[in-house]
Design an enzyme around this catalytic site. Structure first.
Site, PDB file in Angstrom:
ATOM      1  N   GLY A  18       0.796  -1.236   0.000  1.00 46.57           N
ATOM      2  CA  GLY A  18       0.000   0.000   0.000  1.00 46.57           C
ATOM      3  C   GLY A  18       0.820   1.274   0.000  1.00 46.57           C
ATOM      4  N   GLY A  20       3.622   1.438  -2.007  1.00 41.87           N
ATOM      5  CA  GLY A  20       4.466   1.332  -3.204  1.00 41.87           C
ATOM      6  C   GLY A  20       4.075   2.307  -4.298  1.00 41.87           C
ATOM      7  CG  LEU A  22       0.146  -0.403  -9.080  1.00 34.34           C
ATOM      8  CD1 LEU A  22       0.291   0.077 -10.523  1.00 34.34           C
ATOM      9  CD2 LEU A  22      -0.124  -1.905  -9.066  1.00 34.34           C
ATOM     10  CB  ALA A  23      -0.305   1.785  -3.503  1.00 33.01           C
ATOM     11  NE  ARG A  24       4.717   7.418  -5.015  1.00 34.94           N
ATOM     12  CZ  ARG A  24       5.099   8.437  -5.758  1.00 34.94           C
ATOM     13  NH1 ARG A  24       4.706   9.655  -5.471  1.00 34.94           N
ATOM     14  NH2 ARG A  24       5.884   8.256  -6.801  1.00 34.94           N
ATOM     15  NE  ARG A  51       9.313  -5.093   3.737  1.00 33.65           N
ATOM     16  CZ  ARG A  51      10.376  -5.234   2.984  1.00 33.65           C
ATOM     17  NH1 ARG A  51      11.222  -6.204   3.239  1.00 33.65           N
ATOM     18  NH2 ARG A  51      10.620  -4.430   1.980  1.00 33.65           N
ATOM     19  CE  LYS A 149       3.219  -5.052 -16.771  1.00 28.51           C
ATOM     20  NZ  LYS A 149       3.344  -4.546 -18.081  1.00 28.51           N
ATOM     21  CG  HIS A 179      -3.049  -1.265 -17.084  1.00 28.05           C
ATOM     22  ND1 HIS A 179      -1.790  -1.791 -17.059  1.00 28.05           N
ATOM     23  CD2 HIS A 179      -2.989  -0.205 -17.915  1.00 28.05           C
ATOM     24  CE1 HIS A 179      -1.010  -1.084 -17.835  1.00 28.05           C
ATOM     25  NE2 HIS A 179      -1.703  -0.109 -18.371  1.00 28.05           N
ATOM     26  CG  HIS A 241      -0.233  -4.623 -21.693  1.00 29.50           C
ATOM     27  ND1 HIS A 241      -1.008  -4.958 -20.611  1.00 29.50           N
ATOM     28  CD2 HIS A 241       0.852  -3.985 -21.186  1.00 29.50           C
ATOM     29  CE1 HIS A 241      -0.421  -4.537 -19.504  1.00 29.50           C
ATOM     30  NE2 HIS A 241       0.713  -3.942 -19.823  1.00 29.50           N
TER      31      HIS A 241
HETATM   32  P1  NAP Z   1       7.297  -0.843  -5.164  1.00 31.80           P
HETATM   33  O1  NAP Z   1       7.189   0.617  -5.430  1.00 31.80           O
HETATM   34  O2  NAP Z   1       8.647  -1.457  -5.039  1.00 31.80           O
HETATM   35  O3  NAP Z   1       6.461  -1.143  -3.833  1.00 31.80           O
HETATM   36  C1  NAP Z   1       6.463  -2.374  -3.212  1.00 31.80           C
HETATM   37  C2  NAP Z   1       5.516  -2.326  -2.035  1.00 31.80           C
HETATM   38  O4  NAP Z   1       5.537  -3.604  -1.394  1.00 31.80           O
HETATM   39  C3  NAP Z   1       5.904  -1.315  -0.969  1.00 31.80           C
HETATM   40  O5  NAP Z   1       4.725  -0.824  -0.351  1.00 31.80           O
HETATM   41  C4  NAP Z   1       6.691  -2.163   0.017  1.00 31.80           C
HETATM   42  O6  NAP Z   1       6.720  -1.536   1.283  1.00 31.80           O
HETATM   43  C5  NAP Z   1       5.859  -3.432  -0.016  1.00 31.80           C
HETATM   44  N1  NAP Z   1       6.593  -4.624   0.407  1.00 31.80           N
HETATM   45  C6  NAP Z   1       7.782  -5.078  -0.050  1.00 31.80           C
HETATM   46  N2  NAP Z   1       8.138  -6.195   0.616  1.00 31.80           N
HETATM   47  C7  NAP Z   1       7.138  -6.458   1.491  1.00 31.80           C
HETATM   48  C8  NAP Z   1       6.923  -7.466   2.454  1.00 31.80           C
HETATM   49  N3  NAP Z   1       7.801  -8.459   2.667  1.00 31.80           N
HETATM   50  N4  NAP Z   1       5.788  -7.428   3.179  1.00 31.80           N
HETATM   51  C9  NAP Z   1       4.874  -6.445   2.996  1.00 31.80           C
HETATM   52  N5  NAP Z   1       5.030  -5.459   2.092  1.00 31.80           N
HETATM   53  C10 NAP Z   1       6.149  -5.464   1.356  1.00 31.80           C
HETATM   54  O7  NAP Z   1       6.551  -1.694  -6.282  1.00 31.80           O
HETATM   55  P2  NAP Z   1       5.355  -1.204  -7.221  1.00 31.80           P
HETATM   56  O8  NAP Z   1       5.924  -0.486  -8.386  1.00 31.80           O
HETATM   57  O9  NAP Z   1       4.305  -0.527  -6.427  1.00 31.80           O
HETATM   58  O10 NAP Z   1       4.818  -2.597  -7.801  1.00 31.80           O
HETATM   59  C11 NAP Z   1       3.979  -3.444  -7.045  1.00 31.80           C
HETATM   60  C12 NAP Z   1       3.493  -4.572  -7.952  1.00 31.80           C
HETATM   61  O11 NAP Z   1       2.752  -4.016  -9.018  1.00 31.80           O
HETATM   62  C13 NAP Z   1       4.626  -5.380  -8.612  1.00 31.80           C
HETATM   63  O12 NAP Z   1       4.208  -6.719  -8.769  1.00 31.80           O
HETATM   64  C14 NAP Z   1       4.757  -4.722  -9.976  1.00 31.80           C
HETATM   65  O13 NAP Z   1       5.308  -5.604 -10.934  1.00 31.80           O
HETATM   66  C15 NAP Z   1       3.318  -4.398 -10.268  1.00 31.80           C
HETATM   67  N6  NAP Z   1       3.124  -3.304 -11.225  1.00 31.80           N
HETATM   68  C16 NAP Z   1       3.604  -2.052 -10.959  1.00 31.80           C
HETATM   69  C17 NAP Z   1       3.395  -1.019 -11.881  1.00 31.80           C
HETATM   70  C18 NAP Z   1       3.860   0.381 -11.603  1.00 31.80           C
HETATM   71  O14 NAP Z   1       3.587   1.241 -12.447  1.00 31.80           O
HETATM   72  N7  NAP Z   1       4.523   0.661 -10.507  1.00 31.80           N
HETATM   73  C19 NAP Z   1       2.715  -1.286 -13.081  1.00 31.80           C
HETATM   74  C20 NAP Z   1       2.231  -2.571 -13.318  1.00 31.80           C
HETATM   75  C21 NAP Z   1       2.448  -3.563 -12.381  1.00 31.80           C
HETATM   76  P3  NAP Z   1       7.795  -1.922   2.426  1.00 31.80           P
HETATM   77  O15 NAP Z   1       9.124  -1.946   1.771  1.00 31.80           O
HETATM   78  O16 NAP Z   1       7.631  -0.874   3.481  1.00 31.80           O
HETATM   79  O17 NAP Z   1       7.382  -3.265   2.930  1.00 31.80           O
END
Ligand code: NAP
Length: 485
Positions: A18, A20, A22-24, A51, A149, A179, A241
């Site tokens: 939440g 990360g 993507l959430a943001r 975490r 994904k 998406h 996609h």
């Molecule tokens: P990210 O920015 O690296 O964020 C990862 C999130 O997971 C953070 O909130 C992190 O917080 C948390 N996390 C990591 N290890 C954890 C653990 N052991 N327990 C609980 N939480 C944990 O990654 P993201 O870009 O948001 O991507 C998330 C997913 O969406 C991935 O599978 C990615 O492939 C997919 N995705 C992302 C995008 C995009 O545009 N960003 C697009 C398509 C798909 P903490 O480190 O505080 O735990």
């Protein structure tokens, strides 16, 4: 026309990851927009989980910043922001360990709401999450998990992932996000094909010469180089996609617009894809310019062979499409950011206007971006004296013009997909067998690239891709459509 918003039932949505990116950028702004539209019930709760230690107020501050940064309408919807944030809370938890799960249990205890868990963490944690949701008694027969994904990086890993999820959840509970399927135009593709009598009789190899699907980006890998270099254009775009766009374009009419009827038809298309001949696929990497770093500099590896571009000719071996190739291409640092599906119809069987009239073809273009819309190229007489000169003109329906203010309300793909999860509608999500079939088709292409000495070809920033990709289609006496902003 007035858009109808049907509120969804109250829900608890836990976003693992939440905090990360993507959430943001996507999930929290999407929820906020649905809240503003009146679709999210006042009883609904969104629980961020990651975490990092943070309290509810800290998470609300994080979400507020994200919404202000990424939601274009946040300012005009300012009055909704605080009430929305009230529905957010946070639990610090480790997906890969036992910390924090009791707190999540407490948070969800006694709730009768629909329960959804969004796996917005790296794929290596998907199995841990599925297992712990079960161990801690958080899953129930009606709950849903949303899986981001990439879903595997080849057939074996996708199978393993499907197996791990299936240990704790039924297929009806698993929502694999692509998406692209949430995009308005992509759904419109089905409306155009199956709600009009005009196109379907012509939608086959007797009338369609070929189909082009292009997903072009003008930007490079930027700060995502580390992630991107492990996947490349084939895994990042083509296998998911573009494959989905291909399926919706090529599939037979489903008996009903329901999840399994649609997904059965898509699966048949993937299974009918013929293996791609080595000469029918081109992979490329963008070169450096005076101002911009090349792909290898950007990802920080001088000898990476990961592709930032791929073009290929796909052939579907079934009655409808035998003899009509699908040319697919995607890449970064191309001339413009533009995505479209172009259905190029065959020439009229005989020209009564003689050879001087030139060659004219009907092309139906479904634009995904920019300016979502549909354009039909028709041939008419050029106005004025001077005999019968023919000219091609577009019948253009840009959604924002045709639908007026309603088009401005078109929800972002994530908005629609998250609401579909709550509604329990899987139509726009990939089924496990579909994902596996897609990998089974792309795996041999990727494996061939892994052979020693196999290198991508270079292409210039701002171009249409490598020369080899132009040759791929020229060889068949056709040409790519221009990539236009
Ligand atoms: P990210 O920015 O690296 O964020 C990862 C999130 O997971 C953070 O909130 C992190 O917080 C948390 N996390 C990591 N290890 C954890 C653990 N052991 N327990 C609980 N939480 C944990 O990654 P993201 O870009 O948001 O991507 C998330 C997913 O969406 C991935 O599978 C990615 O492939 C997919 N995705 C992302 C995008 C995009 O545009 N960003 C697009 C398509 C798909 P903490 O480190 O505080 O735990």
């Amino acid at each position: 026309m007035v858009s109808r918003v049907i509120p969804v039932q109250p829900f608890d949505l836990v976003i693992f990851g939440g905090t990360g990116d993507l959430a943001r950028r996507k999930i929290l702004p999407a929820l906020f927009r649905r809240f503003c539209a009146g679709q999210m019930d006042a009883q609904a709760r969104v629980i961020g989980a990651a975490r990092a230690e943070m309290d509810d107020a800290g998470y609300r501050a994080f979400a507020r910043d994200a919404i202000i940064e990424f939601d274009v309408d946040a300012a005009s919807d300012a009055a909704h922001l605080e009430p929305f944030l009230e529905q957010l809370s946070y639990v610090a938890l480790d997906a890969a360990g036992e910390t924090g799960w009791d707190a999540l249990q407490d948070r969800l205890a006694g709730s009768e709401r629909i329960r959804a868990f969004y796996f917005s963490v790296g794929p290596s944690l998907f199995g841990d999450l599925a297992m712990r949701l079960h161990t801690y008694g958080l899953s129930n027969p009606d709950c849903r998990i949303v899986v981001e994904k990439p879903f595997g990086r080849d057939l074996d890993s996708a199978r393993a992932l499907n197996k791990v999820l299936a240990e704790h959840f039924t297929e009806a509970q698993i929502y694999r996000i692509d998406h692209y399927l949430g995009k308005e135009t992509v759904q419109n593709l089905m409306a155009i094909r199956f709600a009009n009598t005009l196109f379907e009789p012509l939608w086959n190899s007797q009338y369609v010469d070929h189909i082009q699907i292009t997903v072009a980006e003008s930007g490079g890998v930027g700060t995502r180089g580390g992630y991107y270099d492990k996947s490349g254009a084939m895994r990042d775009m083509m296998q998911n996609h573009i494959m989905q766009l291909l399926c919706l374009t090529a599939m037979e009419p489903p008996a009903k617009y329901d999840p399994d009827s649609v997904r059965d038809e898509k699966l048949k298309v993937i299974r009918a894809l013929e293996p791609v001949e080595p000469r029918d696929v081109v992979r490329g990497q963008y070169e450096a310019t005076d101002r911009l770093a090349g792909y290898r500099n950007e990802v920080g590896s001088r000898d990476t062979t990961t592709e930032s571009f791929v073009a290929l000719k796909a052939r579907i071996g079934n009655w409808r499409w035998a003899g009509t190739p699908f040319y697919l291409r995607t890449g970064k640092r191309l001339r413009a950011r533009a995505s479209e599906i172009a259905v190029v119809f065959k020439d009229a069987p005989h020209s009564i206007f003689g050879s001087d009239a030139g060659r004219h073809r009907n092309i139906l273009t479904i634009r995904l971006q920019p300016n979502e819309g549909i354009e039909m190229g028709v041939t008419i007489k050029e106005p004025g004296p001077g005999g019968m000169r023919l000219v091609d003109v577009p019948l253009d329906m840009t959604f924002s013009e045709a639908l007026g203010p309603q088009a401005a309300d078109i929800p972002d793909a994530y908005e629609r997909l998250i609401m579909d999860v709550i509604r329990g509608d899987q139509t726009l999500f990939m089924r496990g067998d579909e994902v596996e079939a897609a990998w089974a088709w792309t795996d041999p292409i990727i494996e061939a690239w892994e052979a020693p000495g196999s290198e991508p070809v270079l292409y210039a920033t701002g171009s249409s891709g490598p020369d080899d990709a132009l040759a791929l289609i020229h060889r068949d006496g056709r040409r790519w459509r221009e990539i236009k902003p």
